[in-house]
Design a protein around this motif. Structure first.
Motif, PDB file in Angstrom:
ATOM      1  N   HIS A  60       0.304  -1.172   0.069  1.00  0.00           N
ATOM      2  CA  HIS A  60       0.064  -0.287   0.368  1.00  0.00           C
ATOM      3  C   HIS A  60       0.896   1.494   0.004  1.00  0.00           C
ATOM      4  O   HIS A  60       1.869   1.239  -0.173  1.00  0.00           O
ATOM      5  CB  HIS A  60      -1.001   0.109   0.830  1.00  0.00           C
ATOM      6  CG  HIS A  60      -0.309  -0.026   2.867  1.00  0.00           C
ATOM      7  ND1 HIS A  60       0.606  -0.915   3.368  1.00  0.00           N
ATOM      8  CD2 HIS A  60      -0.297   0.738   3.804  1.00  0.00           C
ATOM      9  CE1 HIS A  60       0.631  -0.453   4.531  1.00  0.00           C
ATOM     10  NE2 HIS A  60       0.211   0.115   4.475  1.00  0.00           N
ATOM     11  N   HIS A  62       0.961   3.799   2.416  1.00  0.00           N
ATOM     12  CA  HIS A  62       1.766   4.964   3.430  1.00  0.00           C
ATOM     13  C   HIS A  62       3.348   4.771   2.976  1.00  0.00           C
ATOM     14  O   HIS A  62       3.808   3.915   2.659  1.00  0.00           O
ATOM     15  CB  HIS A  62       1.655   4.117   4.733  1.00  0.00           C
ATOM     16  CG  HIS A  62       0.265   4.006   4.612  1.00  0.00           C
ATOM     17  ND1 HIS A  62      -0.816   3.293   5.548  1.00  0.00           N
ATOM     18  CD2 HIS A  62      -0.899   4.991   4.670  1.00  0.00           C
ATOM     19  CE1 HIS A  62      -1.877   3.576   5.677  1.00  0.00           C
ATOM     20  NE2 HIS A  62      -1.772   4.646   5.202  1.00  0.00           N
ATOM     21  N   ASP A  64       5.936   4.478   5.443  1.00  0.00           N
ATOM     22  CA  ASP A  64       6.656   3.358   6.068  1.00  0.00           C
ATOM     23  C   ASP A  64       6.728   1.761   5.108  1.00  0.00           C
ATOM     24  O   ASP A  64       7.389   0.801   5.539  1.00  0.00           O
ATOM     25  CB  ASP A  64       6.241   3.050   7.403  1.00  0.00           C
ATOM     26  CG  ASP A  64       5.007   2.859   7.239  1.00  0.00           C
ATOM     27  OD1 ASP A  64       3.753   3.288   6.873  1.00  0.00           O
ATOM     28  OD2 ASP A  64       4.558   1.288   8.018  1.00  0.00           O
ATOM     29  N   HIS A  65       5.762   2.067   3.823  1.00  0.00           N
ATOM     30  CA  HIS A  65       5.913   0.952   2.904  1.00  0.00           C
ATOM     31  C   HIS A  65       6.199   0.790   1.533  1.00  0.00           C
ATOM     32  O   HIS A  65       6.465   0.447   0.946  1.00  0.00           O
ATOM     33  CB  HIS A  65       4.247  -0.015   3.407  1.00  0.00           C
ATOM     34  CG  HIS A  65       4.298  -0.851   4.254  1.00  0.00           C
ATOM     35  ND1 HIS A  65       4.024  -1.633   5.235  1.00  0.00           N
ATOM     36  CD2 HIS A  65       3.918   0.222   5.578  1.00  0.00           C
ATOM     37  CE1 HIS A  65       3.760  -1.886   6.564  1.00  0.00           C
ATOM     38  NE2 HIS A  65       3.273  -0.564   6.352  1.00  0.00           N
ATOM     39  N   HIS A 142      -7.142  -1.020   6.334  1.00  0.00           N
ATOM     40  CA  HIS A 142      -6.499  -0.425   6.766  1.00  0.00           C
ATOM     41  C   HIS A 142      -6.622   0.928   6.499  1.00  0.00           C
ATOM     42  O   HIS A 142      -5.458   2.053   6.447  1.00  0.00           O
ATOM     43  CB  HIS A 142      -5.340  -0.526   6.274  1.00  0.00           C
ATOM     44  CG  HIS A 142      -4.203   0.346   6.993  1.00  0.00           C
ATOM     45  ND1 HIS A 142      -3.832  -0.217   7.957  1.00  0.00           N
ATOM     46  CD2 HIS A 142      -3.050   1.106   6.428  1.00  0.00           C
ATOM     47  CE1 HIS A 142      -2.338   0.604   8.778  1.00  0.00           C
ATOM     48  NE2 HIS A 142      -1.762   1.228   6.911  1.00  0.00           N
ATOM     49  N   ASP A 166      -0.737  -4.292   5.866  1.00  0.00           N
ATOM     50  CA  ASP A 166      -0.980  -3.032   7.065  1.00  0.00           C
ATOM     51  C   ASP A 166      -2.775  -3.963   7.280  1.00  0.00           C
ATOM     52  O   ASP A 166      -3.756  -3.266   6.004  1.00  0.00           O
ATOM     53  CB  ASP A 166      -0.992  -2.225   7.546  1.00  0.00           C
ATOM     54  CG  ASP A 166       0.713  -1.647   7.951  1.00  0.00           C
ATOM     55  OD1 ASP A 166       1.067  -2.283   8.001  1.00  0.00           O
ATOM     56  OD2 ASP A 166       0.526   0.223   7.772  1.00  0.00           O
TER      57      ASP A 166
HETATM   58 ZN   LIG Z   1      -0.355   1.959   6.603  1.00  0.00          ZN
END
Ligand SMILES: [Zn+2]
Ligand SMILES: [Zn+2]
Length: 244
Positions: A60, A62, A64-65, A142, A166
């Motif tokens: 996804h 975000h 942090d990914h 999420h 997530d």
């Molecule tokens: Zn996330």
């Protein structure tokens, strides 16, 4: 087959951990699962050169990914990469990648590259073959920004690796992880129920349905990290390498 937890942290650097990034290598494969903002330094810390990587799967959008991709791309351009690269992720990945590259390094998405970049859009329930990697995406839950959210069941060199990305609990996690050789599950909290993320108690309540051969927890917040000595489950740490 080998998987290294290059980064297994959350978005906030809890426990000093790097953002999500797993490196999988086998006889014929070399790929990443997620590439969070801190992933390029984390890869280099582990002696992994970006040039070896043939495929990046993104769960996804975000940071942090996904936020490490502009750095990975720029590094590849400066290092005169010639090996083709495939980046696969949810609907919208091509535009998201271009926007992220332009936000962080202006004009970087427009520079001519010496390597072929192929962007592949993945959709829930539509299995895709990416070279030797067979991936079946599942729709995760999420929140309402940064999606679509996918979890992946990956079949590669006779093994099944499943990753939740997530998500809060969804019954889709059962077919995603069922009988997997390795089931990597996000586990943000111990028993606190929150929207958008999983807690260990909820996951444990469903493990008999999922029946993974091996479960490893990742994406833990401070609440979970503070309990690692007292839980019975296996948990990831940065740099950890496992044979599958
Ligand atoms: Zn996330
Ligand atoms: Zn995350």
């Amino acid at each position: 087959m080998r998987l290294r937890f290059v980064g297994c942290g959350d978005a906030f650097g809890s426990g000093g951990r790097y953002n999500t990034c797993f490196h999988v290598t086998g006889e014929k494969v070399n790929f990443l699962i997620d590439c969070g903002a801190s992933s390029l330094p984390a890869l280099k810390r582990n002696g992994i050169g970006g040039d070896e990587i043939d495929l990046v799967l993104i769960t996804h959008f975000h940071g942090d990914h996904f936020g490490g991709l502009p750095f990975l791309m720029l590094d590849a351009q400066f290092n005169r990469r010639t090996r083709p690269l495939v980046i696969a992720g949810p609907q919208g990945i091509e535009l998201r990648l271009e926007q992220a590259m332009e936000a962080l390094f202006e004009n970087s998405s427009k520079r001519e590259r010496r390597f072929e970049l192929r962007i592949v859009t993945l959709a829930p329930a539509a299995a895709a073959s990416l070279g030797e990697v067979e991936v079946t995406p599942f729709s995760m839950v999420h929140g309402d920004s940064g999606g679509p959210f996918l979890g992946y069941r990956i079949e590669v060199e006779g093994r099944i690796i499943a990753f939740t990305g997530d998500t809060e609990w969804t019954d889709a996690l059962i077919p995603l992880g069922r009988d997997a050789d390795l089931f990597i599950s996000e586990c943000y909290f111990y028993d606190k129920s929150v929207k958008n993320h999983l807690n260990l108690k909820t996951l444990q309540a469903h493990l008999a349905e999922i029946r993974p051969k091996r479960l490893i927890l990742t994406h833990m917040g401070e609440d979970m990290l503070g309990r690692l000595d007292s839980i019975a489950c296996e948990a990831a740490c940065d740099g950890m390498v496992i044979d599958i």
